[in-house]
Design a protein around this motif. Sequence first.
Motif, PDB file in Angstrom:
ATOM      1  N   ALA A 226     -16.647  14.431 -36.427  1.00 15.17           N
ATOM      2  CA  ALA A 226     -16.081  15.433 -36.469  1.00 15.17           C
ATOM      3  C   ALA A 226     -16.294  16.569 -35.944  1.00 15.17           C
ATOM      4  N   LEU A 227     -16.875  16.495 -34.604  1.00 19.60           N
ATOM      5  CA  LEU A 227     -17.126  17.690 -33.924  1.00 19.60           C
ATOM      6  C   LEU A 227     -16.475  17.649 -32.749  1.00 19.60           C
ATOM      7  N   ARG A 228     -16.611  15.754 -33.115  1.00 19.45           N
ATOM      8  CA  ARG A 228     -15.632  15.595 -31.040  1.00 19.45           C
ATOM      9  C   ARG A 228     -14.187  15.596 -31.812  1.00 19.45           C
ATOM     10  N   ASP A 261     -19.397  21.115 -28.266  1.00 30.50           N
ATOM     11  CA  ASP A 261     -19.746  20.640 -27.477  1.00 30.50           C
ATOM     12  C   ASP A 261     -21.208  20.826 -27.714  1.00 30.50           C
ATOM     13  N   ARG A 262     -21.789  21.898 -27.059  1.00 33.21           N
ATOM     14  CA  ARG A 262     -23.338  22.068 -27.135  1.00 33.21           C
ATOM     15  C   ARG A 262     -23.889  22.277 -28.721  1.00 33.21           C
ATOM     16  N   ARG A 263     -22.949  22.599 -29.301  1.00 32.37           N
ATOM     17  CA  ARG A 263     -23.559  21.838 -31.355  1.00 32.37           C
ATOM     18  C   ARG A 263     -24.201  20.119 -30.947  1.00 32.37           C
ATOM     19  N   ARG A 264     -23.168  19.478 -30.534  1.00 34.43           N
ATOM     20  CA  ARG A 264     -23.372  17.982 -30.613  1.00 34.43           C
ATOM     21  C   ARG A 264     -24.001  17.670 -29.645  1.00 34.43           C
ATOM     22  N   GLY A 265     -24.529  18.476 -28.535  1.00 33.99           N
ATOM     23  CA  GLY A 265     -25.669  17.982 -27.731  1.00 33.99           C
ATOM     24  C   GLY A 265     -26.645  18.357 -27.836  1.00 33.99           C
ATOM     25  N   MET A 266     -27.349  19.545 -28.983  1.00 35.90           N
ATOM     26  CA  MET A 266     -28.467  19.731 -29.688  1.00 35.90           C
ATOM     27  C   MET A 266     -28.637  18.744 -30.491  1.00 35.90           C
ATOM     28  N   MET A 267     -27.752  17.833 -30.741  1.00 36.68           N
ATOM     29  CA  MET A 267     -27.849  16.780 -32.343  1.00 36.68           C
ATOM     30  C   MET A 267     -28.492  15.680 -31.172  1.00 36.68           C
ATOM     31  N   GLN A 268     -27.355  15.779 -30.324  1.00 38.89           N
ATOM     32  CA  GLN A 268     -27.761  14.212 -29.630  1.00 38.89           C
ATOM     33  C   GLN A 268     -28.140  14.019 -28.207  1.00 38.89           C
ATOM     34  N   GLY A 269     -28.687  15.056 -28.285  1.00 39.00           N
ATOM     35  CA  GLY A 269     -29.021  14.749 -26.857  1.00 39.00           C
ATOM     36  C   GLY A 269     -27.832  15.062 -25.599  1.00 39.00           C
ATOM     37  N   ASP A 270     -28.878  15.007 -23.888  1.00 38.02           N
ATOM     38  CA  ASP A 270     -28.194  14.350 -23.173  1.00 38.02           C
ATOM     39  C   ASP A 270     -27.373  13.601 -22.158  1.00 38.02           C
ATOM     40  N   THR A 271     -26.613  12.612 -23.812  1.00 36.98           N
ATOM     41  CA  THR A 271     -26.020  11.243 -22.749  1.00 36.98           C
ATOM     42  C   THR A 271     -24.925  11.968 -22.108  1.00 36.98           C
TER      43      THR A 271
END
Length: 367
Positions: A226-228, A261-271
Motif C-alpha cells: 500500500a505504501l509503495r 519511501d522512508r517509512r517503508r525503509g523503517m519497516m523493511q530495512g535497506d533492501t
Amino acid sequence: MSESRGQADFESIWSEIKLLLDWNQGFGFYLVFGDDHRVSRRLQLRIEDATRLRSHLLQRVRPEAAEAAVEVVLKAAFPEGEDRRFHDWRAPLWIDLTTGPGEPAWEAARQQTLAALNRSRSALEKDCPRPLFLQLPEAIAPAVVTWAPDLWSIRQFVAVLPHDDRIYVPAEAIDVEGFREGAVEISQKAESFHKDGSLLTALETAREAVDRFRVLRARVGDTPQALRDLSVSLEMLGDVELDAGNLMAATTAYRECLELDRRRGMMQGDTPQILRDLSISLQKLGDVEREAGQLSVATEAYRESLELCRRLRTSLGDTPQALRDLSISLHKFGDVEREVGNIPVARAAYRESLELIRQLRVSLAGR
C-alpha cells in the motif's frame, strides 16, 4: 436545450456538453448542480482540455466573500475597462457558487446573484458571447426556476453531477484486490496520457489514481504494498504537475512520496528496491527544488541520492542498472554544484559520471 435529470454518469454528462461546445458558437448557459468538487474539477478539466487547442482556457470564478458575490460574478460576465480590452471572449466561464452550503449569508448571496443574472438575461445573450457555466449546490436545484425564471428559460444544459463513488468508497465495502487493480489501471492511463502530451487529462487521471491509493491505504493500513503503490502514484503526479508548471503541487507530491519511501525503509530495512526508490524520490525532489531556485535544498537531496546509489553499487556490483543510476545521480549532483559555483566538485562529478558511462558501454557491448 439538453437536460441531464437525476445523477447521470459523468461520461454521459461530458459527452452532451462536448457536443454543445462543438456545435454552438457564442453565448450558452449551462446549469450544473453538484457538491463534490472532485467531480466538478474533472468536468472543468475536460472543458479546458477540449478548448485549449484553440487557446481558450477556462476562466474560473469563485467569490470568496458572500457580500461580494454579486459584484464578482457580474464583473466576470461583463468586464470593463482594461479587463474588457484584454479579455478572451471565447474562453468558457465557470462560476462556482457552492461555497458555504446551508450558511444563511451564502444562501442569500446565491439568491441575490441569481436574481442579478436573471435581470441581465438580455445583456448576457448580447454581450457575453461565450459559454457560461454556473455551478450551484444540488439542494437548491428546485428553487432556481423560481429565483431566476428568465435565466432558466435560456438554459442550454442542466446536469446534476454524480458523487464520485469510485473515490469515496466506505472502507468496509472495498474489494481490496479489485479496487487495487482498478487503481493500477487508472495509474497506467495517466502515464499514457502524460507520454502523449495530454497534460490536463493526465493531471485529472493522476490525481484520481492517488485518491484511489489513499483509500486503499486507509483500508489495509501501512502495508509495504500500500505504501509503495501510493508512493509510485504520487511520483507520477509530481511528474505531471511539474510538466504543467505547478511547482508547488509537484514539490508537495514528491515530498510525500519521499516520506512514504522512508517509512517503508523503517519497516523493511535497506533492501535494494527501497534504496533505489529512495534515491529516485530524492532526485525528483532535487529536480523540483532546483527548478524553484532552492539550490541548497536541491544539493542536499542530490547528495543523499548519490550516497544511496553508491551503496547500491557496493551491494549489487557493477550491474548495468547500478552503473546507470550512479551515473545519472553524479550528473545531477554536478549540475547543481556547478550552479552554486563549486566548479571543482562539479568537474569531479561529471568526470566520474563519464567514466561510468564508458564502463557501462563496454559492459553492454560484451553481452
